[in-house]
Scaffold this active site. Structure first.
Site, PDB file in Angstrom:
ATOM      1  CG  ASP A   1      -7.379   3.445  -0.819  1.00  0.00           C
ATOM      2  OD1 ASP A   1      -7.825   2.291  -0.713  1.00  0.00           O
ATOM      3  OD2 ASP A   1      -7.485   4.282   0.106  1.00  0.00           O
TER       4      ASP A   1
ATOM      5  CE  LYS B   1      -4.363   1.199   0.201  1.00  0.00           C
ATOM      6  NZ  LYS B   1      -5.584   0.469  -0.213  1.00  0.00           N
TER       7      LYS B   1
HETATM    8  P1  NDP Z   1     -12.897   7.966  -2.932  1.00  0.00           P
HETATM    9  O1  NDP Z   1     -11.808   8.957  -2.786  1.00  0.00           O
HETATM   10  O2  NDP Z   1     -13.463   7.711  -4.290  1.00  0.00           O
HETATM   11  O3  NDP Z   1     -14.116   8.352  -1.991  1.00  0.00           O
HETATM   12  C1  NDP Z   1     -13.963   8.458  -0.617  1.00  0.00           C
HETATM   13  C2  NDP Z   1     -15.287   8.877   0.007  1.00  0.00           C
HETATM   14  O4  NDP Z   1     -15.168   8.777   1.413  1.00  0.00           O
HETATM   15  C3  NDP Z   1     -15.630  10.321  -0.297  1.00  0.00           C
HETATM   16  O5  NDP Z   1     -17.019  10.468  -0.305  1.00  0.00           O
HETATM   17  C4  NDP Z   1     -14.998  11.048   0.879  1.00  0.00           C
HETATM   18  O6  NDP Z   1     -15.572  12.301   1.155  1.00  0.00           O
HETATM   19  C5  NDP Z   1     -15.261  10.073   2.008  1.00  0.00           C
HETATM   20  N1  NDP Z   1     -14.220  10.218   3.038  1.00  0.00           N
HETATM   21  C6  NDP Z   1     -12.888  10.046   2.876  1.00  0.00           C
HETATM   22  N2  NDP Z   1     -12.236  10.281   4.029  1.00  0.00           N
HETATM   23  C7  NDP Z   1     -13.177  10.598   4.917  1.00  0.00           C
HETATM   24  C8  NDP Z   1     -13.136  10.961   6.274  1.00  0.00           C
HETATM   25  N3  NDP Z   1     -11.961  11.019   6.945  1.00  0.00           N
HETATM   26  N4  NDP Z   1     -14.306  11.219   6.878  1.00  0.00           N
HETATM   27  C9  NDP Z   1     -15.486  11.159   6.188  1.00  0.00           C
HETATM   28  N5  NDP Z   1     -15.581  10.841   4.907  1.00  0.00           N
HETATM   29  C10 NDP Z   1     -14.453  10.572   4.278  1.00  0.00           C
HETATM   30  O7  NDP Z   1     -12.340   6.625  -2.297  1.00  0.00           O
HETATM   31  P2  NDP Z   1     -12.852   5.128  -2.483  1.00  0.00           P
HETATM   32  O8  NDP Z   1     -14.319   5.089  -2.683  1.00  0.00           O
HETATM   33  O9  NDP Z   1     -11.975   4.486  -3.493  1.00  0.00           O
HETATM   34  O10 NDP Z   1     -12.465   4.488  -1.072  1.00  0.00           O
HETATM   35  C11 NDP Z   1     -13.392   4.445   0.018  1.00  0.00           C
HETATM   36  C12 NDP Z   1     -12.956   3.369   0.993  1.00  0.00           C
HETATM   37  O11 NDP Z   1     -12.954   2.105   0.324  1.00  0.00           O
HETATM   38  C13 NDP Z   1     -11.548   3.520   1.577  1.00  0.00           C
HETATM   39  O12 NDP Z   1     -11.529   3.001   2.884  1.00  0.00           O
HETATM   40  C14 NDP Z   1     -10.700   2.629   0.674  1.00  0.00           C
HETATM   41  O13 NDP Z   1      -9.526   2.200   1.320  1.00  0.00           O
HETATM   42  C15 NDP Z   1     -11.667   1.486   0.446  1.00  0.00           C
HETATM   43  N6  NDP Z   1     -11.425   0.649  -0.721  1.00  0.00           N
HETATM   44  C16 NDP Z   1     -11.329   1.175  -1.981  1.00  0.00           C
HETATM   45  C17 NDP Z   1     -11.137   0.335  -3.054  1.00  0.00           C
HETATM   46  C18 NDP Z   1     -11.102   0.836  -4.455  1.00  0.00           C
HETATM   47  O14 NDP Z   1     -10.991   0.024  -5.376  1.00  0.00           O
HETATM   48  N7  NDP Z   1     -11.200   2.135  -4.711  1.00  0.00           N
HETATM   49  C19 NDP Z   1     -10.970  -1.118  -2.891  1.00  0.00           C
HETATM   50  C20 NDP Z   1     -11.159  -1.573  -1.523  1.00  0.00           C
HETATM   51  C21 NDP Z   1     -11.352  -0.710  -0.509  1.00  0.00           C
HETATM   52  P3  NDP Z   1     -14.829  13.658   0.675  1.00  0.00           P
HETATM   53  O15 NDP Z   1     -14.985  13.687  -0.809  1.00  0.00           O
HETATM   54  O16 NDP Z   1     -15.552  14.742   1.379  1.00  0.00           O
HETATM   55  O17 NDP Z   1     -13.410  13.532   1.114  1.00  0.00           O
HETATM   56  O1  2IT Z   2      -7.974  -1.389  -0.596  1.00  0.00           O
HETATM   57  C1  2IT Z   2      -7.931  -1.913  -1.731  1.00  0.00           C
HETATM   58  O2  2IT Z   2      -8.060  -3.141  -1.878  1.00  0.00           O
HETATM   59  C2  2IT Z   2      -7.745  -1.038  -2.899  1.00  0.00           C
HETATM   60  N1  2IT Z   2      -7.683   0.177  -2.733  1.00  0.00           N
HETATM   61  C3  2IT Z   2      -7.599  -1.642  -4.265  1.00  0.00           C
HETATM   62  C4  2IT Z   2      -6.187  -2.093  -4.498  1.00  0.00           C
HETATM   63  C5  2IT Z   2      -5.879  -2.563  -5.896  1.00  0.00           C
HETATM   64  O3  2IT Z   2      -4.701  -2.894  -6.106  1.00  0.00           O
HETATM   65  O4  2IT Z   2      -6.749  -2.600  -6.756  1.00  0.00           O
END
Ligand code: NDP
Ligand code: 2IT
Length: 451
Positions: free
Chosen positions: A173, A133
């Site tokens: 992420d 990561k």
């Molecule tokens: P994005 O950046 O696309 O979206 C994040 C969302 O979460 C936004 O709405 C953001 O709001 C909100 N957010 C972020 N930080 C905070 C905080 N500290 N408090 C409140 N709201 C918050 O990210 P993802 O959707 O990709 O990721 C979301 C979660 O999913 C994370 O935990 C990530 O690690 C996990 N994840 C993502 C994967 C992926 O493929 N993208 C895979 C597996 C897990 P704002 O815009 O206001 O910051």
């Molecule tokens: O938390 C996660 O699994 C991710 N942000 C996706 C990682 C990836 O390599 O697609």
């Protein structure tokens, strides 16, 4: 922070004590490790090799950490400096694989907790990917496209020395989406003069996979659907609350709506919206992916909806199903108690480690369904693995092909977690099952490969 200490195994306790002494200033990392080690107690007791070979002690120590300066010039000509990280945690079963997070809260503890979770998550996918990561405390929010590009170019100027399609394959992420991956890929290609699958989540015109954008949210719902069905339930007619409005949240909304659920609340870090008629994911897509605006502007599209300032109150909205898809530790014990008191039947984690140990203890005490992130959000990285396969064979598969593979993988992960839990006397405990099933494959590979 650590409220559920029930571990008795002397070896595991000594590994944890040692880690607490060495990593005292890394609370998120310690939280992630402790949660896993507790589940591994029966596994370590059943097989003496894990202690003899100190597999756990080795697994909690990253193979390598890179930290670096990221200087860039903002639009006013001022020189800015951020900190960059890549934690290459474990390569026993494949090249390091895991996302990059760009958010002001990123620090070593956050990147290490995410990297540690990634080891077991990637193992659960059944694909050959190790755990890693990275990220930066850079905040893309409010920056121009040109600023984001200059930052990404500077970040990759250093990172490119440490990654490669057979070494370490980063992805997105929080704060790293299609725009950032494009700039990062462009810079890697320029410096290394090679066109390879060194990053996943790429655009479709340059090696990306269909369905990668949707994969984490869709995968979460495939997992939840399998768990609900196994417990005589379904999404049909259920009220769903999804926190966040980013990549994971948007496509979780799309899929759970398709499966018969109704998403009545979503959020960003400023506040949350409630729309009892059901939130159309396309409106959120337009607000977030096209306009990069705040969720409050949902009221411009649906004036009858309600907006509440502050994001943590979203868990007070009564619902049947909760899907935290924003960030770590967003559901604490009080929020968990409120969800349970309001009749919630299950919490399915889309974000990484969104529930505190106290919240998990509350779910368990109430006997509601709980899908732990490292299993239920593995669809994103699994589809990244499928993107790597397509890049290696220089072919691309159809949306339907990738989506069908994703669904099969998620159903397989649920079955593997359920089977591991049952085998170690914890039937129905998908949290313990995920930790055990994920661990066994990595540990076996480590044993075969020597120290
Ligand atoms: P994005 O950046 O696309 O979206 C994040 C969302 O979460 C936004 O709405 C953001 O709001 C909100 N957010 C972020 N930080 C905070 C905080 N500290 N408090 C409140 N709201 C918050 O990210 P993802 O959707 O990709 O990721 C979301 C979660 O999913 C994370 O935990 C990530 O690690 C996990 N994840 C993502 C994967 C992926 O493929 N993208 C895979 C597996 C897990 P704002 O815009 O206001 O910051
Ligand atoms: O938390 C996660 O699994 C991710 N942000 C996706 C990682 C990836 O390599 O697609």
């Amino acid at each position: 922070m650590l409220t559920t200490m029930s571990m008795k195994n002397a070896y595991l306790l000594s590994v944890l004590d040692d880690l607490k002494a060495k990593s005292a200033h890394e609370p998120e990392f310690l939280q992630a490790v402790e949660e896993v080690l507790e589940s591994l107690e029966p596994v370590v007791e059943a097989d003496p090799r894990y202690e003899q070979q100190n597999v756990i002690g080795r697994m909690v120590e990253p193979e390598r950490i890179v930290m670096f300066r990221v200087p860039w010039v903002d639009d006013s000509g001022k020189v800015q400096v951020n900190r960059g990280y890549r934690v290459q945690f474990n390569s026993a079963i494949g090249p390091y694989k895991g996302g990059l997070r760009f958010h002001p809260t990123v620090n070593l503890s956050v990147v290490k907790f995410l990297g540690f979770e990634q080891i077991l998550k990637n193992s659960l996918t059944t694909l050959p990917m190790g755990g890693g990561k990275g990220g930066s405390d850079f905040d893309p929010k409010g920056k121009s496209d040109a600023e984001v590009m200059r930052f990404c170019q500077s970040f990759m100027t250093e990172l490119q020395r440490h990654i490669g399609p057979d070494t370490d394959v980063p992805a997105g992420d929080i704060g790293v989406g299609a725009r950032e991956i494009g700039f990062l890929f462009g810079q890697y290609k320029k410096i290394r003069d090679e066109f390879t699958g060194v990053l996943t989540g790429k655009g479709l015109s340059y090696g990306g996979s269909l369905a990668r954008t949707e994969a984490t949210g869709f995968g979460l719902c495939y997992f939840a659907d399998a768990q609900l069905r196994d417990n005589g339930q379904s999404f049909q007619g259920k009220k769903v609350v999804i926190s966040g409005s980013g990549n994971v949240a948007i496509y979780a909304n799309q899929k759970c709506t398709q499966l018969g659920g109704k998403v009545i609340a979503m959020s960003d870090s400023n506040g949350y919206i409630v729309d009892e008629k059901g939130i159309d994911y396309k409106v959120i897509q337009e607000i977030k992916e096209v306009k990069r605006a705040r969720i409050k502007t949902y009221l411009d599209y649906v004036p009858s909806a309600k907006y509440v300032e502050g994001c943590s109150g979203i868990w007070t909205v009564p619902c049947d199903i909760a899907m935290p898809c924003a960030t770590q530790n967003e559901i604490g014990e009080t929020a968990a108690d409120t969800l349970i008191a309001n009749g919630c039947i299950g919490v399915f984690e889309g974000a990484n480690m969104p529930s505190t140990p106290g919240a998990i203890a509350a779910y368990q005490a109430a006997g509601i369904l709980f899908a732990p992130a490292k299993a239920s959000n593995a669809g994103g990285v699994a589809t990244s693995g499928l993107e790597m396969s397509q890049n290696s064979e220089r072919l691309s598969w159809t949306f339907e092909e990738v989506d069908a593979k994703l669904k099969g993988i998620m159903e397989g992960i649920y079955a593997a977690c359920a089977a591991a839990a049952e085998r170690y006397g914890m039937k129905g405990n998908i949290q313990a099952g995920a930790n055990i099933a994920g661990f066994l494959k990595v540990a076996d590979a480590m044993l075969w490969q020597g120290i």
